[in-house]
Design an enzyme around this catalytic site. Structure first.
Site, PDB file in Angstrom:
ATOM      1  N   GLN A 144     -11.908 -51.613  46.098  1.00 19.07           N
ATOM      2  CA  GLN A 144     -12.881 -51.820  45.024  1.00 19.07           C
ATOM      3  C   GLN A 144     -14.245 -52.365  45.443  1.00 19.07           C
ATOM      4  O   GLN A 144     -15.283 -51.886  44.973  1.00 19.07           O
ATOM      5  CB  GLN A 144     -12.284 -52.747  43.940  1.00 19.07           C
ATOM      6  CG  GLN A 144     -13.207 -52.905  42.764  1.00 19.07           C
ATOM      7  CD  GLN A 144     -12.677 -53.758  41.623  1.00 19.07           C
ATOM      8  OE1 GLN A 144     -13.439 -54.279  40.848  1.00 19.07           O
ATOM      9  NE2 GLN A 144     -11.372 -53.904  41.492  1.00 19.07           N
TER      10      GLN A 144
ATOM     11  N   GLU B 289      -9.158 -59.381  45.401  1.00 21.36           N
ATOM     12  CA  GLU B 289      -9.883 -59.998  44.286  1.00 21.36           C
ATOM     13  C   GLU B 289      -9.468 -61.446  43.983  1.00 21.36           C
ATOM     14  O   GLU B 289     -10.285 -62.366  43.998  1.00 21.36           O
ATOM     15  CB  GLU B 289      -9.659 -59.128  43.036  1.00 21.36           C
ATOM     16  CG  GLU B 289     -10.126 -59.727  41.727  1.00 21.36           C
ATOM     17  CD  GLU B 289     -11.637 -59.820  41.639  1.00 21.36           C
ATOM     18  OE1 GLU B 289     -12.309 -58.834  41.949  1.00 21.36           O
ATOM     19  OE2 GLU B 289     -12.139 -60.897  41.250  1.00 21.36           O
TER      20      GLU B 289
ATOM     21  N   ASP C 236     -14.431 -58.611  43.672  1.00 20.26           N
ATOM     22  CA  ASP C 236     -14.623 -57.247  44.177  1.00 20.26           C
ATOM     23  C   ASP C 236     -15.947 -56.650  43.703  1.00 20.26           C
ATOM     24  O   ASP C 236     -16.863 -56.423  44.477  1.00 20.26           O
ATOM     25  CB  ASP C 236     -13.483 -56.345  43.688  1.00 20.26           C
ATOM     26  CG  ASP C 236     -12.236 -56.520  44.527  1.00 20.26           C
ATOM     27  OD1 ASP C 236     -12.355 -56.954  45.684  1.00 20.26           O
ATOM     28  OD2 ASP C 236     -11.147 -56.214  44.034  1.00 20.26           O
TER      29      ASP C 236
ATOM     30  N   GLY D 286     -23.605 -76.742  28.589  1.00 20.61           N
ATOM     31  CA  GLY D 286     -24.589 -77.762  28.904  1.00 20.61           C
ATOM     32  C   GLY D 286     -25.259 -78.269  27.646  1.00 20.61           C
ATOM     33  O   GLY D 286     -24.633 -78.900  26.804  1.00 20.61           O
ATOM     34  N   GLY D 287     -26.514 -77.926  27.496  1.00 21.31           N
ATOM     35  CA  GLY D 287     -27.271 -78.394  26.341  1.00 21.31           C
ATOM     36  C   GLY D 287     -26.911 -77.694  25.038  1.00 21.31           C
ATOM     37  O   GLY D 287     -27.289 -78.154  23.959  1.00 21.31           O
TER      38      GLY D 287
HETATM   39  N1  CAO Z   1      -8.930 -42.682  60.028  1.00 21.09           N
HETATM   40  C1  CAO Z   1      -8.081 -43.409  60.785  1.00 21.09           C
HETATM   41  N2  CAO Z   1      -7.821 -44.706  60.574  1.00 21.09           N
HETATM   42  C2  CAO Z   1      -8.458 -45.291  59.549  1.00 21.09           C
HETATM   43  C3  CAO Z   1      -9.360 -44.602  58.720  1.00 21.09           C
HETATM   44  C4  CAO Z   1      -9.581 -43.228  58.997  1.00 21.09           C
HETATM   45  N3  CAO Z   1     -10.400 -42.501  58.275  1.00 21.09           N
HETATM   46  N4  CAO Z   1      -9.838 -45.451  57.802  1.00 21.09           N
HETATM   47  C5  CAO Z   1      -9.245 -46.635  58.035  1.00 21.09           C
HETATM   48  N5  CAO Z   1      -8.421 -46.547  59.077  1.00 21.09           N
HETATM   49  C6  CAO Z   1      -7.592 -47.593  59.665  1.00 21.09           C
HETATM   50  C7  CAO Z   1      -8.368 -48.717  60.267  1.00 21.09           C
HETATM   51  O1  CAO Z   1      -8.823 -48.340  61.550  1.00 21.09           O
HETATM   52  C8  CAO Z   1      -7.334 -49.824  60.294  1.00 21.09           C
HETATM   53  O2  CAO Z   1      -6.529 -49.649  61.409  1.00 21.09           O
HETATM   54  P1  CAO Z   1      -6.212 -50.820  62.481  1.00 21.09           P
HETATM   55  O3  CAO Z   1      -5.745 -52.000  61.700  1.00 21.09           O
HETATM   56  O4  CAO Z   1      -5.152 -50.195  63.331  1.00 21.09           O
HETATM   57  O5  CAO Z   1      -7.459 -51.115  63.217  1.00 21.09           O
HETATM   58  C9  CAO Z   1      -6.451 -49.499  59.110  1.00 21.09           C
HETATM   59  O6  CAO Z   1      -6.880 -48.224  58.636  1.00 21.09           O
HETATM   60  C10 CAO Z   1      -6.403 -50.431  57.946  1.00 21.09           C
HETATM   61  O7  CAO Z   1      -7.604 -51.070  57.641  1.00 21.09           O
HETATM   62  P2  CAO Z   1      -7.556 -52.416  56.760  1.00 21.09           P
HETATM   63  O8  CAO Z   1      -6.865 -53.490  57.563  1.00 21.09           O
HETATM   64  O9  CAO Z   1      -8.918 -52.703  56.297  1.00 21.09           O
HETATM   65  O10 CAO Z   1      -6.659 -52.003  55.508  1.00 21.09           O
HETATM   66  P3  CAO Z   1      -5.517 -52.825  54.727  1.00 21.09           P
HETATM   67  O11 CAO Z   1      -5.028 -51.886  53.681  1.00 21.09           O
HETATM   68  O12 CAO Z   1      -4.479 -53.382  55.627  1.00 21.09           O
HETATM   69  O13 CAO Z   1      -6.283 -54.062  54.071  1.00 21.09           O
HETATM   70  C11 CAO Z   1      -7.932 -55.073  52.635  1.00 21.09           C
HETATM   71  C12 CAO Z   1      -6.991 -53.893  52.872  1.00 21.09           C
HETATM   72  C13 CAO Z   1      -8.762 -54.781  51.406  1.00 21.09           C
HETATM   73  C14 CAO Z   1      -7.082 -56.344  52.408  1.00 21.09           C
HETATM   74  C15 CAO Z   1      -8.831 -55.265  53.878  1.00 21.09           C
HETATM   75  O14 CAO Z   1      -9.467 -54.050  54.139  1.00 21.09           O
HETATM   76  C16 CAO Z   1      -9.871 -56.363  53.691  1.00 21.09           C
HETATM   77  O15 CAO Z   1      -9.575 -57.543  53.767  1.00 21.09           O
HETATM   78  N6  CAO Z   1     -11.143 -55.968  53.495  1.00 21.09           N
HETATM   79  C17 CAO Z   1     -12.255 -56.885  53.392  1.00 21.09           C
HETATM   80  C18 CAO Z   1     -12.271 -57.590  52.055  1.00 21.09           C
HETATM   81  C19 CAO Z   1     -12.339 -56.620  50.918  1.00 21.09           C
HETATM   82  O16 CAO Z   1     -13.189 -55.770  50.802  1.00 21.09           O
HETATM   83  N7  CAO Z   1     -11.438 -56.805  49.976  1.00 21.09           N
HETATM   84  C20 CAO Z   1     -11.555 -56.085  48.712  1.00 21.09           C
HETATM   85  C21 CAO Z   1     -10.339 -55.409  48.404  1.00 21.09           C
HETATM   86  S1  CAO Z   1     -10.438 -54.764  46.796  1.00 21.09           S
HETATM   87  O17 CAO Z   1      -9.482 -55.802  45.928  1.00 21.09           O
END
Ligand code: CAO
Length: 427
Positions: free
Chosen positions: A16, A138, A167, A246-247
């Site tokens: 998101q 989120e 998000d 507040g106010g």
């Molecule tokens: N081709 C190949 N690999 C891909 C790819 C593609 N097109 N796109 C993504 N990947 C791979 C990445 O390289 C990563 O692999 P490695 O861990 O082996 O390096 C893997 O996909 C997963 O990426 P991720 O760790 O970001 O994904 P997740 O689902 O485990 O985590 C989230 C999701 C949201 C918790 C994490 O991305 C995050 O903390 N993001 C930052 C904060 C954020 O934006 N949060 C908002 C979430 S919305 O509620």
């Protein structure tokens, strides 16, 4: 011409926070190319699905006006394509977990060397510090950014709010950072990094609670009902229920029908300039001159009693009747609108804030349009792309690859099956 026409975004976002940012840029006219993993794409395509084999509303409502290319960036061919895209794009936006982009080989240093004009914009859960490596969704951001500890009633647990301030709120912050960096680039000629941490974004939206934290050191927070109830304050800002202001103290008050309708309520603000009108409307004209009620400071210890009296009046009216009466006197108030009422509200349809969009697999659905209205760059909301729908045209028209290079990339499997249906269930 749209405001951001000519700006090309490499949209490497998912879920998101990132997608809301790039959707806004697309609405302002940028060419947003979403890079997705072959087969599944953005994981939200297959989450909380209401219809079989159709992209979820989660995905469609967050990815309007974009193009989609599928690329396995863990293959050499996919990696090559991504590098070529980085050379011809103005902005790369990503919100992967900390370290993911570096592990792929796309560090800021390398990207900047390959395309010095490229802006690299990232959302992470936390900035540098003890939690920098954490994955965040989120509600984690709402908790770590100060929102949850200050939301809810004082006799209950911390609460998260329905607004996606972690998000979508951070997506908004990031979009502002990107357009600011684009503006800066017009003078410097160089791209830069734009980082937004979700904790920081939430805290920015909780600014007044940090204000209250400091006020607390100098005495009780008199607009909180806790003060009127005679309950002592602790050392940190308490949950304030629906108190605000507040106010200008305000509360949510019951309206006619509250016994059966969970949204038969109104938010009522006892704004000082219209205090006299409030007294007349609720049938307490004596309060206009009574020293216990006439001045804001005198009212603060009596807010519970005052709002109870106002509620006696609001309970005799529906929320819309109360709105009509109160607005005549310019008394700030607002009905508690359900999502059903919002979906049916004609004025929101007329301004494009609620839009009906047609999708080839889903049919018609409602979405939230662009809440930011530019007079010379109006937004036309178009449907989200099917997975990999634009892979070939991006390789051909954006990257200018010839037929044999495209054939080699497709044959390598780096783009998956580009003619695949919209999504593969990920749940
Ligand atoms: N081709 C190949 N690999 C891909 C790819 C593609 N097109 N796109 C993504 N990947 C791979 C990445 O390289 C990563 O692999 P490695 O861990 O082996 O390096 C893997 O996909 C997963 O990426 P991720 O760790 O970001 O994904 P997740 O689902 O485990 O985590 C989230 C999701 C949201 C918790 C994490 O991305 C995050 O903390 N993001 C930052 C904060 C954020 O934006 N949060 C908002 C979430 S919305 O509620």
């Amino acid at each position: 011409m749209k405001a951001l026409e000519g700006v090309r975004i490499l949209d490497f976002t998912h879920v998101q926070s990132g997608p809301t940012c790039t959707q806004l840029l697309a609405w302002f006219g940028a060419d947003v190319i979403k890079v997705e993993r072959p087969g599944t794409g953005d994981i939200t395509r297959g989450q909380l699905c209401d219809l079989p084999d159709v992209d979820s509303l989660y995905f469609t409502m967050l990815n309007h006006n974009k193009r989609s290319i599928t690329l396995d960036t863990k293959t050499p061919e996919g990696m090559d394509v991504l590098w070529e895209m980085a050379k011809v794009c103005d902005v790369l936006v990503e919100n992967f977990a900390p370290g993911v982009l570096d592990r792929m080989g796309f560090s800021w240093d390398k990207l900047h060397a390959v395309n010095p004009r490229l802006i690299v914009a990232s959302v992470k859960g936390f900035g540098p510090g003890p939690y920098a490596d954490c994955k965040v969704y989120e509600n984690v951001a709402q908790c770590a950014g100060g929102s949850a500890s200050t939301t809810g009633f004082r006799d209950g647990p911390p609460l998260v709010t329905g607004a996606q301030i972690g998000d979508s709120g951070t997506g908004l912050h990031l979009a502002l950072g990107i357009v600011t960096a684009l503006f800066h680039r017009t003078r410097s000629g160089l791209g830069q990094k734009v980082d937004c941490a979700m904790q920081d974004g939430v805290l920015n939206l909780c600014r007044i609670k940090l204000r209250d934290q400091q006020r607390l050191e100098h005495g009780p927070l008199k607009e909180y009902s806790q003060f009127g109830d005679g309950e002592p304050f602790g050392t940190s800002v308490p949950r304030a229920g629906n108190d605000s202001g507040g106010g200008q103290p305000g509360r949510i008050l019951k309206c006619k029908g509250w016994e059966t309708d969970p949204n038969a309520y109104i938010y009522f603000i006892t704004q000082t300039p219209v205090w006299g009108a409030i007294c007349d409307v609720i049938g307490e004209p004596g309060w206009k001159t009574d020293p216990d009620y006439a001045k804001p400071a005198a009212r603060l210890p009596r807010l519970n009693e005052i709002f109870a009296r106002i509620e006696q009046w609001t309970m005799t009216k529906t929320k819309f009747e109360a709105m009509d009466i109160l607005n005549v006197h310019h008394i700030p108030c607002g009905p508690i609108l359900s999502m059903k009422e919002i979906a049916e509200e004609t004025s929101l349809r007329e301004t494009g804030t609620v839009v009906e969009v047609d999708h080839p697999l889903r049919g018609k659905y409602l979405s939230v349009g662009n809440p930011i209205k530019l007079s010379a760059s109006p937004t036309e909301v178009t449907r989200s792309p099917l997975l990999g729908e634009h892979t070939n045209e991006i390789l051909r028209d954006v990257l200018k690859f010839d037929d044999s290079r495209i054939a080699a990339i497709l044959a390598s499997g780096a783009t998956g099956a580009t003619e695949a249906p919209s999504r593969v269930a990920a749940e």
